[in-house]
Motif scaffolding. Structure first.
Motif, PDB file in Angstrom:
ATOM      1  N   UNK A  18      24.365 -38.273   8.763  1.00  0.00           N
ATOM      2  CA  UNK A  18      24.372 -39.905   8.986  1.00  0.00           C
ATOM      3  C   UNK A  18      22.836 -39.941   8.286  1.00  0.00           C
ATOM      4  N   UNK A  19      21.808 -39.271   8.667  1.00  0.00           N
ATOM      5  CA  UNK A  19      20.447 -39.345   8.031  1.00  0.00           C
ATOM      6  C   UNK A  19      20.499 -38.685   6.367  1.00  0.00           C
ATOM      7  N   UNK A  20      20.506 -39.267   5.474  1.00  0.00           N
ATOM      8  CA  UNK A  20      20.250 -38.871   4.200  1.00  0.00           C
ATOM      9  C   UNK A  20      18.930 -38.731   3.852  1.00  0.00           C
ATOM     10  N   UNK A  21      18.295 -37.487   3.758  1.00  0.00           N
ATOM     11  CA  UNK A  21      16.886 -37.207   3.385  1.00  0.00           C
ATOM     12  C   UNK A  21      16.764 -36.685   2.128  1.00  0.00           C
ATOM     13  N   UNK A  22      15.529 -37.194   1.535  1.00  0.00           N
ATOM     14  CA  UNK A  22      15.116 -36.492   0.323  1.00  0.00           C
ATOM     15  C   UNK A  22      13.482 -36.730   0.062  1.00  0.00           C
ATOM     16  N   UNK A  23      12.990 -35.931  -0.685  1.00  0.00           N
ATOM     17  CA  UNK A  23      11.607 -36.337  -1.043  1.00  0.00           C
ATOM     18  C   UNK A  23      11.291 -37.170  -2.246  1.00  0.00           C
ATOM     19  N   UNK A  24      12.197 -37.255  -2.740  1.00  0.00           N
ATOM     20  CA  UNK A  24      12.061 -38.387  -4.148  1.00  0.00           C
ATOM     21  C   UNK A  24      12.950 -39.603  -4.011  1.00  0.00           C
ATOM     22  N   UNK A  25      12.391 -40.557  -4.359  1.00  0.00           N
ATOM     23  CA  UNK A  25      13.004 -41.861  -4.101  1.00  0.00           C
ATOM     24  C   UNK A  25      14.266 -41.947  -4.999  1.00  0.00           C
ATOM     25  N   UNK A  26      14.248 -41.644  -6.208  1.00  0.00           N
ATOM     26  CA  UNK A  26      15.319 -41.620  -7.139  1.00  0.00           C
ATOM     27  C   UNK A  26      16.684 -41.065  -6.687  1.00  0.00           C
ATOM     28  N   UNK A  27      16.376 -39.817  -6.053  1.00  0.00           N
ATOM     29  CA  UNK A  27      17.558 -38.970  -5.849  1.00  0.00           C
ATOM     30  C   UNK A  27      18.160 -39.553  -4.451  1.00  0.00           C
ATOM     31  N   UNK A  28      16.993 -40.133  -3.496  1.00  0.00           N
ATOM     32  CA  UNK A  28      17.479 -40.768  -2.233  1.00  0.00           C
ATOM     33  C   UNK A  28      18.324 -41.856  -2.365  1.00  0.00           C
ATOM     34  N   UNK A  29      18.106 -43.034  -3.452  1.00  0.00           N
ATOM     35  CA  UNK A  29      18.634 -43.998  -3.697  1.00  0.00           C
ATOM     36  C   UNK A  29      19.998 -43.823  -4.315  1.00  0.00           C
ATOM     37  N   UNK A  30      19.996 -42.424  -5.166  1.00  0.00           N
ATOM     38  CA  UNK A  30      21.443 -42.229  -5.735  1.00  0.00           C
ATOM     39  C   UNK A  30      22.462 -41.701  -4.652  1.00  0.00           C
ATOM     40  N   UNK A  31      21.798 -40.826  -3.654  1.00  0.00           N
ATOM     41  CA  UNK A  31      22.689 -40.339  -2.463  1.00  0.00           C
ATOM     42  C   UNK A  31      23.220 -41.606  -1.619  1.00  0.00           C
ATOM     43  N   UNK A  32      22.161 -42.453  -1.493  1.00  0.00           N
ATOM     44  CA  UNK A  32      22.736 -43.686  -0.705  1.00  0.00           C
ATOM     45  C   UNK A  32      23.722 -44.659  -1.391  1.00  0.00           C
ATOM     46  N   UNK A  33      23.564 -44.470  -2.750  1.00  0.00           N
ATOM     47  CA  UNK A  33      24.350 -45.317  -3.204  1.00  0.00           C
ATOM     48  C   UNK A  33      26.137 -44.719  -3.416  1.00  0.00           C
TER      49      UNK A  33
END
Length: 193
Positions: free
Chosen positions: A162-177
């Motif tokens: 459930x928690x999608x964690x990343x250190x970088x915003x671009x990668x996090x937004x891609x995974x969330x999308x």
């Protein structure tokens, strides 16, 4: 995602990286055409997120309890400022108005918002992505504790992601999308629990 609820602190830490990060998050979301739903404050990381998004021409919806408006912490420059009676209504509005949740560094209130988003996803009150920006390793210990809860068995395998964690915003937004909803507890049978 058309709108994202951003959870973050209302404090301004001495380390300038945190305010810069918050401003960058707001700006990046606006540049991508993603509206910001947040706590409606003008101070700390909250104010920096809103300021970054507004400066980039983005939509910013603030949701703030009446008691905090009276404390003169409300950001009246938002695209829209919704005043609600309390924290429960505020968090419900975050869920209703957004297509996902993005947590950046913050304190107790931020943790309350994050864990409620996780809990509601686990139960099935929403099927939206729950992102955690682990900038500067801020959430390393929280993520370790989450892994511990999974390993011990307090978080079911179906809910481990459930928690999608990343250190970088671009990668996090891609995974969330690319988020795929999991099977919520409300849809499980007793033998799955």
């Amino acid at each position: 995602m058309k709108r994202v609820a951003v959870y973050c602190g209302s404090a301004s830490p001495e380390d300038p990286r945190y305010l810069a990060l918050a401003s960058d998050v707001g700006r990046t979301l606006a540049e991508r055409g993603i509206g910001v739903v947040y706590g409606g404050g003008r101070l700390g990381l909250m104010g920096a997120v809103a300021g970054g998004a507004l400066a980039a021409g983005g939509e910013v919806i603030g949701v703030i309890p009446e008691a905090l408006v009276g404390s003169e912490v409300a950001h009246h420059g938002c695209t829209e400022l919704r005043v609600v009676s309390g924290m429960h209504e505020r968090k419900r509005a975050f869920t209703d108005l957004s297509d996902g949740f993005l947590t950046i560094p913050g304190g107790v209130g931020t943790m309350d918002e994050l864990w409620e988003a996780v809990s509601w996803a686990q139960l099935g009150y929403h099927a939206k992505p729950v992102g955690l920006l682990n900038a500067f390793g801020f959430y390393d210990h929280l993520l370790a504790f989450n892994r511990h809860m999974i390993e011990v068995g307090f978080i079911r395998p179906a809910h481990a992601g459930i928690i999608i964690a990343e250190h970088e915003l671009d990668l996090l937004l891609a995974r969330m999308a690319a988020h795929e909803p999991h099977t919520p507890i409300f849809a499980m049978k007793a033998h799955d629990l």
